[in-house]
Design a protein around this motif. Structure first.
Motif, short mmCIF file in Angstrom:
data_model
loop_
_atom_site.label_atom_id
_atom_site.label_comp_id
_atom_site.label_asym_id
_atom_site.label_seq_id
_atom_site.Cartn_x
_atom_site.Cartn_y
_atom_site.Cartn_z
N ILE A 224 0.65 -1.19 -0.07
CA ILE A 224 0.07 -0.01 -0.04
C ILE A 224 1.05 1.12 0.05
O ILE A 224 1.56 1.46 0.98
CB ILE A 224 -0.92 -0.11 1.23
CG1 ILE A 224 -1.73 -1.37 1.08
CG2 ILE A 224 -1.76 1.37 1.22
CD1 ILE A 224 -2.69 -1.47 2.57
N MET A 225 1.04 1.82 -1.14
CA MET A 225 1.91 2.92 -1.35
C MET A 225 1.40 4.24 -1.59
O MET A 225 0.26 4.42 -2.21
CB MET A 225 2.70 2.44 -2.77
CG MET A 225 4.05 3.56 -2.88
SD MET A 225 4.72 3.05 -4.24
CE MET A 225 3.67 3.87 -5.54
N SER A 226 1.89 5.50 -1.10
CA SER A 226 1.66 6.56 -1.35
C SER A 226 1.72 7.05 -2.64
O SER A 226 2.57 6.63 -3.30
CB SER A 226 2.39 7.88 -0.32
OG SER A 226 2.26 7.52 1.15
N GLY A 227 0.68 7.89 -3.05
CA GLY A 227 0.82 8.30 -4.42
C GLY A 227 1.91 9.24 -4.80
O GLY A 227 3.15 9.11 -4.64
N ASN A 228 1.61 10.36 -5.30
CA ASN A 228 2.50 11.64 -5.35
C ASN A 228 2.92 12.50 -4.36
O ASN A 228 3.69 13.28 -4.72
CB ASN A 228 2.03 12.30 -6.77
CG ASN A 228 1.89 11.43 -8.13
OD1 ASN A 228 2.76 10.48 -8.27
ND2 ASN A 228 0.76 11.72 -8.95
N PHE A 229 2.37 12.19 -3.35
CA PHE A 229 2.67 13.33 -2.29
C PHE A 229 2.92 12.36 -0.91
O PHE A 229 1.95 11.43 -0.60
CB PHE A 229 1.37 14.13 -2.02
CG PHE A 229 1.40 15.21 -3.28
CD1 PHE A 229 2.31 16.22 -3.11
CD2 PHE A 229 0.47 14.95 -4.24
CE1 PHE A 229 2.17 17.22 -4.16
CE2 PHE A 229 0.46 15.89 -5.09
CZ PHE A 229 1.30 16.89 -5.31
N ILE B 25 5.70 16.84 1.59
CA ILE B 25 6.56 16.87 0.45
C ILE B 25 6.20 16.08 -0.97
O ILE B 25 5.25 15.17 -0.90
CB ILE B 25 8.10 16.43 0.56
CG1 ILE B 25 8.18 14.93 1.01
CG2 ILE B 25 8.87 17.11 1.82
CD1 ILE B 25 9.34 14.40 1.08
N PRO B 26 6.53 16.50 -2.11
CA PRO B 26 6.03 15.62 -3.48
C PRO B 26 6.97 14.40 -3.29
O PRO B 26 8.17 14.48 -2.93
CB PRO B 26 6.44 16.68 -4.47
CG PRO B 26 7.58 17.70 -3.91
CD PRO B 26 7.18 17.56 -2.51
N ALA B 27 6.54 13.58 -4.24
CA ALA B 27 7.42 12.22 -4.37
C ALA B 27 8.51 12.73 -5.35
O ALA B 27 8.26 13.39 -6.29
CB ALA B 27 6.53 11.23 -5.18
N ILE B 28 9.71 12.13 -5.54
CA ILE B 28 10.79 12.59 -6.06
C ILE B 28 10.54 12.14 -7.57
O ILE B 28 10.67 12.89 -8.58
CB ILE B 28 12.20 11.93 -5.79
CG1 ILE B 28 13.22 12.56 -6.48
CG2 ILE B 28 11.92 10.58 -5.81
CD1 ILE B 28 14.60 12.18 -6.01
N VAL B 29 9.90 10.99 -7.88
CA VAL B 29 9.28 10.41 -9.05
C VAL B 29 7.78 9.91 -8.64
O VAL B 29 7.55 9.73 -7.80
CB VAL B 29 9.98 9.70 -9.97
CG1 VAL B 29 11.60 10.16 -10.24
CG2 VAL B 29 10.17 8.46 -9.08
N THR C 102 9.97 20.05 -3.04
CA THR C 102 8.97 20.95 -2.49
C THR C 102 8.90 22.49 -3.04
O THR C 102 7.90 22.99 -3.58
CB THR C 102 9.21 20.92 -0.79
OG1 THR C 102 9.27 19.94 -0.26
CG2 THR C 102 7.83 21.90 -0.29
N GLU C 103 9.97 22.71 -3.51
CA GLU C 103 10.41 24.08 -3.99
C GLU C 103 9.89 24.22 -5.38
O GLU C 103 9.36 25.55 -5.69
CB GLU C 103 11.90 24.45 -4.09
CG GLU C 103 12.76 24.72 -2.80
CD GLU C 103 12.13 25.63 -1.61
OE1 GLU C 103 12.74 26.67 -1.91
OE2 GLU C 103 11.01 25.30 -1.35
#
Length: 422
Positions: free
Chosen positions: A36-41, A46-50, A246-247
């Motif tokens: 069970i994995m977090s999506g894009n955040f 913070i956002p996912a790196i990819v 994040t930036e």
């Protein structure tokens, strides 16, 4: 057939994650591993790196059999809300025997002891907790102080200063509160601490250190060092993708906040903001330079940096407290969205569809036509978050790459599931 679940972010997938999946598969004789994995955040705001599809591929190539997406409301929640959402999803799938997680202590008995206290919310615990909250301590600090009063001979503060211990305790608490048949299991985390940015280790380094090294484009020596802590094809996947930080979300965040600006309570209705943080954000908005600088500027004794980052992402993505509360009242996760699977996992998928108590989404476009009420609005939030993420990624890629001038933003409704044939 033994099925083990892992709750993860894989931001990015590294050798420590590979070690966990290998241990589950071989040392604990698991037949199938469901992630069970977090999506894009991510949970720290913070956002996912990819993006989630690339991280899903990383997981499937290295031991996972199925990957489900954790809805954005939970992925961007506090440790408790994150755990409640993820555990509810695991429980509702109806096929999972064990929930496996890493922890700094590796001591399941200790985790169970603390989780039982938190789940029961005894009068003594509540009294000690409320006293610390009234004194202005953050909730995590207040909880640590309350447990220290109940267990004066134990080093609670050190235990609860470790993020994986905290999450592990929240997972077990959620299992207890749900009276779930899923059994918890933990593995002692190896290598540097989660918050470490050091590339020096004789075993594993943190995902934070990997992101930091990739972000600041360190020397070729450091780049070579990173490869030592990543599976080879993960390093290749990372090199082929634009990385988000994040930036990169600073401009769109400021635009959204300026749209709402005008009253001290303008941000209070967003998830985990409230009036106090809304006032702080309002009073400091004229000093906004970037996402990270603004979060640091707004940090106080009882408002942690991570909570502020989560709150800012909630504002950016339009996540409201009313909806978060409604999800809690409706027993958290209303559906299971599949991101990818292996040929082994495809067999388990049939069993899930026969046993789950919630809809399984393989085609979001179909789900949008079938869902209503809270399931529909939650899915719409997931899709909007994915659109924001991909829009920022495309802008960044166009800015730095001549090859991307004519790229179109991927359509979330028509994305294919990730399939790995083994």
């Amino acid at each position: 057939m033994k099925v083990t679940a892992v709750i993860a972010e894989y931001n990015p997938f590294h050798n420590g994650h590979l070690y966990q999946l290998d241990t589950i598969r071989h040392a604990e004789n698991t037949d199938l591993i469901l992630v069970i994995m977090s999506g894009n955040f991510m949970q720290r705001g913070i956002p996912a790196i990819v993006n989630k599809y690339e991280r899903c591929r990383m997981a499937l190539l290295h031991g996972a059999d199925l990957v489900f997406e954790l809805p954005v409301y939970f992925a961007l929640g506090s440790a408790e809300y994150f755990a409640q959402g993820a555990v509810s999803l695991a429980d509702k799938l109806g096929v999972i025997d064990t929930l496996h997680f890493g922890s700094e202590s590796g001591d399941l008995a200790q985790i169970l002891q603390y989780a039982n206290i938190l789940a029961s919310e005894s009068k003594a615990y509540q009294t000690a907790l409320n006293q610390s909250l009234r004194q202005g301590y953050t909730f995590p600090a207040s909880r640590s102080r309350a447990l220290s009063e109940l267990f004066p001979d134990q080093d609670i503060q050190n235990f609860l200063s470790a993020p994986n211990n905290i999450l592990g305790t929240e997972y077990v608490k959620a299992l207890i509160q749900r009276n779930s048949a899923i059994k918890p299991a933990t593995l002692a985390r190896k290598g540097t601490a989660y918050t470490s940015v050091s590339l020096e280790s004789d075993s594993f380094i943190s995902a934070n250190a990997i992101r930091n090294a990739l972000h600041f484009q360190l020397s070729s020596t450091a780049d070579s060092a990173i490869q030592n802590f990543l599976p080879t094809n993960v390093y290749t996947l990372l090199q082929a993708q634009e990385h988000l930080y994040t930036e990169d979300f600073s401009e769109i965040l400021l635009y959204k906040m300026l749209q709402l600006y005008g009253h001290k309570d303008a941000f209070a209705d967003y998830f985990d903001i409230g009036k106090q943080l809304s006032h702080t954000l309002h009073n400091n908005l004229s000093r906004f330079v970037s996402f990270e600088d603004f979060a640091q500027l707004c940090k106080t004794k009882n408002l942690t940096y991570s909570r502020i980052c989560r709150g800012l992402m909630h504002i950016l993505l339009g996540l409201t407290q009313e909806h978060a509360d409604a999800l809690q009242q409706k027993d958290y996760t209303p559906y299971a969205r599949l991101l990818g699977f292996t040929s082994r996992g495809q067999k388990l998928l049939k069993s899930i569809k026969a046993n789950t108590s919630i809809p399984v989404i393989t085609k979001p476009a179909h789900a949008l036509k079938q869902f209503h009420d809270i399931a529909l609005t939650t899915l719409q939030s997931d899709l909007f978050a994915a659109d924001i993420y991909e829009s920022i990624r495309q802008q960044k890629q166009r800015r730095w790459s001549h090859k991307s001038a004519n790229l179109l933003r991927p359509n979330e409704l028509t994305r294919e599931l990730i399939k790995i044939n083994f």
